[in-house]
Design an enzyme around this catalytic site. Structure first.
Site, PDB file in Angstrom:
ATOM      1  N   CYS A   2       0.816  -1.205   0.000  1.00  0.00           N
ATOM      2  CA  CYS A   2       0.000   0.000   0.000  1.00  0.00           C
ATOM      3  C   CYS A   2       0.858   1.268   0.000  1.00  0.00           C
ATOM      4  CB  CYS A   2      -0.950   0.069   1.178  1.00  0.00           C
ATOM      5  SG  CYS A   2      -2.199  -1.191   1.217  1.00  0.00           S
ATOM      6  N   ARG A  27       6.551  -0.512  -4.275  1.00  0.00           N
ATOM      7  CA  ARG A  27       6.226  -1.147  -2.992  1.00  0.00           C
ATOM      8  C   ARG A  27       5.334  -2.374  -3.185  1.00  0.00           C
ATOM      9  NH1 ARG A  27       6.818   2.680   1.294  1.00  0.00           N
ATOM     10  NH2 ARG A  27       5.169   1.726   2.506  1.00  0.00           N
ATOM     11  N   TRP A  72      -2.582  -3.023  -1.658  1.00  0.00           N
ATOM     12  CA  TRP A  72      -2.114  -4.406  -1.640  1.00  0.00           C
ATOM     13  C   TRP A  72      -3.106  -5.126  -0.740  1.00  0.00           C
ATOM     14  CZ3 TRP A  72      -0.207  -8.213   1.674  1.00  0.00           C
ATOM     15  CH2 TRP A  72       0.565  -9.226   1.086  1.00  0.00           C
ATOM     16  N   ASN A  98      -3.409   2.716   4.853  1.00  0.00           N
ATOM     17  CA  ASN A  98      -2.431   1.625   4.762  1.00  0.00           C
ATOM     18  C   ASN A  98      -2.347   1.016   6.145  1.00  0.00           C
ATOM     19  OD1 ASN A  98      -0.220  -0.040   4.458  1.00  0.00           O
ATOM     20  ND2 ASN A  98       1.274   1.635   4.408  1.00  0.00           N
ATOM     21  N   GLY A  99      -2.405  -0.314   6.231  1.00  0.00           N
ATOM     22  CA  GLY A  99      -2.310  -0.981   7.529  1.00  0.00           C
ATOM     23  C   GLY A  99      -3.443  -1.969   7.697  1.00  0.00           C
ATOM     24  N   GLU A 472      19.934 -17.449  -0.231  1.00  0.00           N
ATOM     25  CA  GLU A 472      19.606 -16.165  -0.859  1.00  0.00           C
ATOM     26  C   GLU A 472      19.410 -16.338  -2.373  1.00  0.00           C
ATOM     27  OE1 GLU A 472      18.495 -13.453  -0.118  1.00  0.00           O
ATOM     28  OE2 GLU A 472      19.049 -12.070  -1.711  1.00  0.00           O
ATOM     29  N   LYS A 476      15.982 -15.353  -4.416  1.00  0.00           N
ATOM     30  CA  LYS A 476      15.969 -14.466  -5.593  1.00  0.00           C
ATOM     31  C   LYS A 476      15.252 -15.142  -6.749  1.00  0.00           C
ATOM     32  CE  LYS A 476      16.623 -11.470  -4.335  1.00  0.00           C
ATOM     33  NZ  LYS A 476      16.977 -11.191  -2.995  1.00  0.00           N
ATOM     34  N   GLU A 479      11.341 -15.620  -6.153  1.00  0.00           N
ATOM     35  CA  GLU A 479      10.467 -14.451  -6.086  1.00  0.00           C
ATOM     36  C   GLU A 479      10.228 -13.764  -7.429  1.00  0.00           C
ATOM     37  OE1 GLU A 479      13.655 -11.489  -3.863  1.00  0.00           O
ATOM     38  OE2 GLU A 479      11.546 -11.034  -3.646  1.00  0.00           O
ATOM     39  N   HIS A 495      19.405 -36.446   3.425  1.00  0.00           N
ATOM     40  CA  HIS A 495      18.499 -36.769   4.536  1.00  0.00           C
ATOM     41  C   HIS A 495      17.043 -36.525   4.157  1.00  0.00           C
ATOM     42  CE1 HIS A 495      21.862 -37.546   7.155  1.00  0.00           C
ATOM     43  NE2 HIS A 495      22.420 -36.421   6.714  1.00  0.00           N
ATOM     44  N   LYS A 590       7.575  -4.377  -1.841  1.00  0.00           N
ATOM     45  CA  LYS A 590       8.947  -4.017  -1.480  1.00  0.00           C
ATOM     46  C   LYS A 590       9.059  -3.740   0.005  1.00  0.00           C
ATOM     47  CE  LYS A 590      13.216  -2.807  -2.426  1.00  0.00           C
ATOM     48  NZ  LYS A 590      14.136  -3.922  -2.707  1.00  0.00           N
TER      49      LYS A 590
HETATM   50  O1  M6R Z   1      13.206  -3.960   4.025  1.00  0.00           O
HETATM   51  P1  M6R Z   1      13.625  -5.245   4.639  1.00  0.00           P
HETATM   52  O2  M6R Z   1      15.061  -5.581   4.392  1.00  0.00           O
HETATM   53  O3  M6R Z   1      13.302  -5.336   6.103  1.00  0.00           O
HETATM   54  O4  M6R Z   1      12.748  -6.343   3.909  1.00  0.00           O
HETATM   55  C1  M6R Z   1      12.770  -7.677   4.302  1.00  0.00           C
HETATM   56  C2  M6R Z   1      12.226  -8.575   3.214  1.00  0.00           C
HETATM   57  O5  M6R Z   1      10.872  -8.283   2.968  1.00  0.00           O
HETATM   58  C3  M6R Z   1      13.008  -8.435   1.911  1.00  0.00           C
HETATM   59  O6  M6R Z   1      14.363  -8.648   2.113  1.00  0.00           O
HETATM   60  C4  M6R Z   1      12.483  -9.436   0.857  1.00  0.00           C
HETATM   61  O7  M6R Z   1      12.765 -10.725   1.260  1.00  0.00           O
HETATM   62  C5  M6R Z   1      13.102  -9.104  -0.504  1.00  0.00           C
HETATM   63  N1  M6R Z   1      12.093  -8.765  -1.451  1.00  0.00           N
HETATM   64  C6  M6R Z   1      13.837 -10.234  -1.097  1.00  0.00           C
HETATM   65  O8  M6R Z   1      14.387  -9.898  -2.324  1.00  0.00           O
END
Ligand code: M6R
Length: 595
Positions: A2, A27, A72, A98-99, A472, A476, A479, A495, A590
């Site tokens: 949002c 966002r 959102w 927002n919230g 990580e 990537k 997502e 395992h 984001k």
């Molecule tokens: O703003 P932040 O680093 O606290 O965000 C945490 C996660 O939402 C963020 O790292 C998310 O996993 C990314 N989109 C991954 O690429």
């Protein structure tokens, strides 16, 4: 998650709101809407889909007041009626929110049972409550504060009174909200982005604030707490530049941000090394004093940076360190040591799960340090100390440069409080050079992505730091390419997970650590024997001629920053192959500002 924009002033509200919403697109959202003054009446335009749809349905109007929203969905489906802005029952008030209002259902039943609702949202309840109390008190400020005192949960609200077009109201609790201030008026935003074209200064809002902005003759602003007592506020300078947030010649922000990583590391070196000596704020020193354990709290990519940082703090500074995912820690808090230090890692500095943990650990009386990319963010402001990662605005939802920047800063911190044989400044500069080399050969990764990513799933394996890089890398890939990807400790595969390996299952191994490289090689042979299609990212001194990506040697502590880059590129090209929206992947936001 949002985005909110509000505009009151001599600027063109339609332009400010629509441009602001575009700037907040990163966002994540599924619908967009706005309210503007049209022929002396506040009119709402909204629809599902992108801001560009909203632009196409918004008529040409000259308005000095406006509010806008990217939604959102949390309560209610993605529909036009659930999109914001929302009216109160008799359309006296219009708001964006927002919230999450946790007690919206109770409030509907207890106070608003006589009214029909037009939407499935929790936000509409807030609009109704404001009008309900306005009818009792005949005062907008009182009605909004009464509403604030009744609602539980998180909110950033911008509200228009349709009978007074020269006032704009904003309220905030837990969800981020800023007020930009200029000689031409006020712009309210979920973050700094919508403010950039018109404001040089802003006011960060504390929780439980109601802002009343006016333009009757002179511009005026006052901030109140829920009781109605006026609050002092400070004006902060806006340091972000509009040129920092453009895509330049790049097709996607993500590729631009991957490419920027070497210069981000160089910037970090210049910010934290003065004449070859590490310099950090005294406040940082203070939070570390006498601490017997570090607890790192974070989410997603930032948590992955935290796992590597655990190794930094334990191996270099000798401080026992635990890493916890914020959303778990808040409700399943482990037994703590006597003198803990809480380190929050958050690119945005706004992640609601981490913010909730910060509130809790502060209440418990423990010191806190935030590692963030946004110096003005809630976590930076509310922690005892913060350290800037200087990555510059990161717009793509998939975090890349912030991960590398966080790791660089965390390694700096560990070295500041500990001892290692490495020449940190030299190793970081060397890493920046290697990053450039990898990025310059990105076409190699593009080709590999076409060969490797042919299935609905993919695995990444490694041991030690390489395992954290694997996690990580998998995040990537999943997502943005929507390929189901997992990062595994290489030794753990047999395992259970090895049962998933079949003909051509893609498995990528990361090998940067001398002590355990042969073990990972053995695990790779195990999956190859079962038909897996493998790819190896290795450090030159540990490489074999058949490895697909070979990286020049760096200190093992710096290796994660370098080895992640081909993985980021693999995810990027994977998303392109799938034809996905690289910068705005489906369902993701984001800035995750709800718990
Ligand atoms: O703003 P932040 O680093 O606290 O965000 C945490 C996660 O939402 C963020 O790292 C998310 O996993 C990314 N989109 C991954 O690429």
């Amino acid at each position: 998650m949002c985005g909110i924009v509000g505009s009151l002033g001599s600027f063109n509200a339609k332009e400010v709101v629509l441009k602001g919403l575009e700037r907040l697109e990163y966002r994540g959202y599924d619908s967009a809407g706005l309210a503007l003054l049209q022929e002396n009446k506040i009119t709402v335009f909204k629809d599902t889909g992108r801001v560009k749809n909203l632009i196409s349905i918004t008529p040409e109007v000259e308005s000095h007041i406006g509010i806008g929203h990217t939604r959102w969905a949390t309560h209610g489906k993605v529909t036009q009626s659930n999109s914001h802005p929302h009216y109160s029952m008799n359309e006296r008030f219009i708001l964006v929110h927002n919230g999450v209002i946790e007690n919206s259902r109770e409030l509907k039943e207890s106070r608003l049972s006589a009214y029909n609702f037009r939407t499935e949202t929790d936000s509409e309840v807030v609009a109704y409550l404001i009008e309900y109390y306005f009818n009792k008190y005949n005062n907008v400020n009182d009605a909004i504060r009464k509403t604030m005192s009744l609602i539980d949960g998180s909110y950033a609200l911008v509200i228009i009174d349709t009978e007074d077009h020269h006032k704009l109201y904003a309220a905030k609790n837990k969800s981020p909200l800023l007020v930009g201030v200029s000689a031409e008026g006020y712009i309210v935003g979920s973050d700094i982005m919508p403010l950039l074209d018109h404001c040089k200064q802003f006011i960060p809002l504390e929780d439980g604030s109601l802002v009343e902005m006016g333009m009757n003759g002179d511009f005026s602003i006052a901030i109140y707490d829920v009781i109605g007592k006026e609050r002092d506020y400070e004006l902060h300078d806006i340091v972000v530049n509009t040129s920092d947030i453009g895509k330049g010649a790049y097709e996607h922000y993500m590729l631009k941000e991957i490419d920027e990583q070497a210069s981000v590391v160089r910037r970090i070196i210049s910010e934290y090394f003065k004449d070859d000596k590490l310099v950090l704020d005294d406040k940082v020193q203070k939070v570390f004093d006498g601490r017997d354990r570090i607890y790192i709290l974070a989410a997603g990519t930032s948590a992955h940076a935290g796992y590597v940082a655990k190794g930094y703090f334990e191996k270099i500074a000798g401080i026992p360190t635990e890493v916890h995912i914020s959303s778990e820690f808040i409700y399943n808090t482990p037994a703590l040591t006597q003198n803990p230090l809480f380190i929050y890692i958050s690119q945005s500095g706004e992640t609601a799960d981490s913010r909730a943990c910060l509130v809790k650990t502060k209440e418990m009386g423990y010191p806190s340090l935030t590692i963030t990319n946004v110096a003005t963010s809630t976590l930076a402001r509310e922690s005892d100390a913060y350290v800037d990662i200087f990555a510059g605005p990161e717009i793509a939802v998939a975090s890349t440069k912030a991960y590398v920047a966080s790791l660089s800063v965390l390694l700096i911190l560990a070295n500041y409080f500990g001892k290692s044989d490495m020449n940190l400044k030299q190793e970081l500069s060397k890493a920046a050079g290697i990053m450039d080399d990898i990025i310059n050969k990105k076409e190699v990764v593009n080709k590999l992505a076409k060969e490797m990513l042919t299935k609905r799933n993919a695995f990444f394996i490694g041991r030690g730091f390489d395992y954290y890089i694997a996690m990580e890398a998998a995040l990537k890939l999943k997502e943005i390419s929507y390929i189901q990807a997992e990062g595994f400790a290489a030794g753990e595969l047999k395992h259970g997970t090895i049962a998933l390996i079949e003909e051509d299952t893609p498995v990528s191994a990361i090998i940067t650590n001398k002590e355990i490289n042969l073990n990972t090689r053995s695990n790779l042979s195990e999956v190859e024997s079962r038909g897996a299609k493998t790819m190896v990212i290795s450090m030159k001194s540990l490489s074999r001629p058949s490895d697909q990506i070979i990286i020049d040697d760096v200190d093992p502590m710096v290796a994660p920053m370098v080895a992640i880059i081909p993985c980021q590129l693999l995810a990027y090209y994977g998303a392109i192959i799938q034809g996905n929206d690289v910068d705005k992947p489906r369902n993701l936001a984001k800035s995750v500002t709800v718990e």
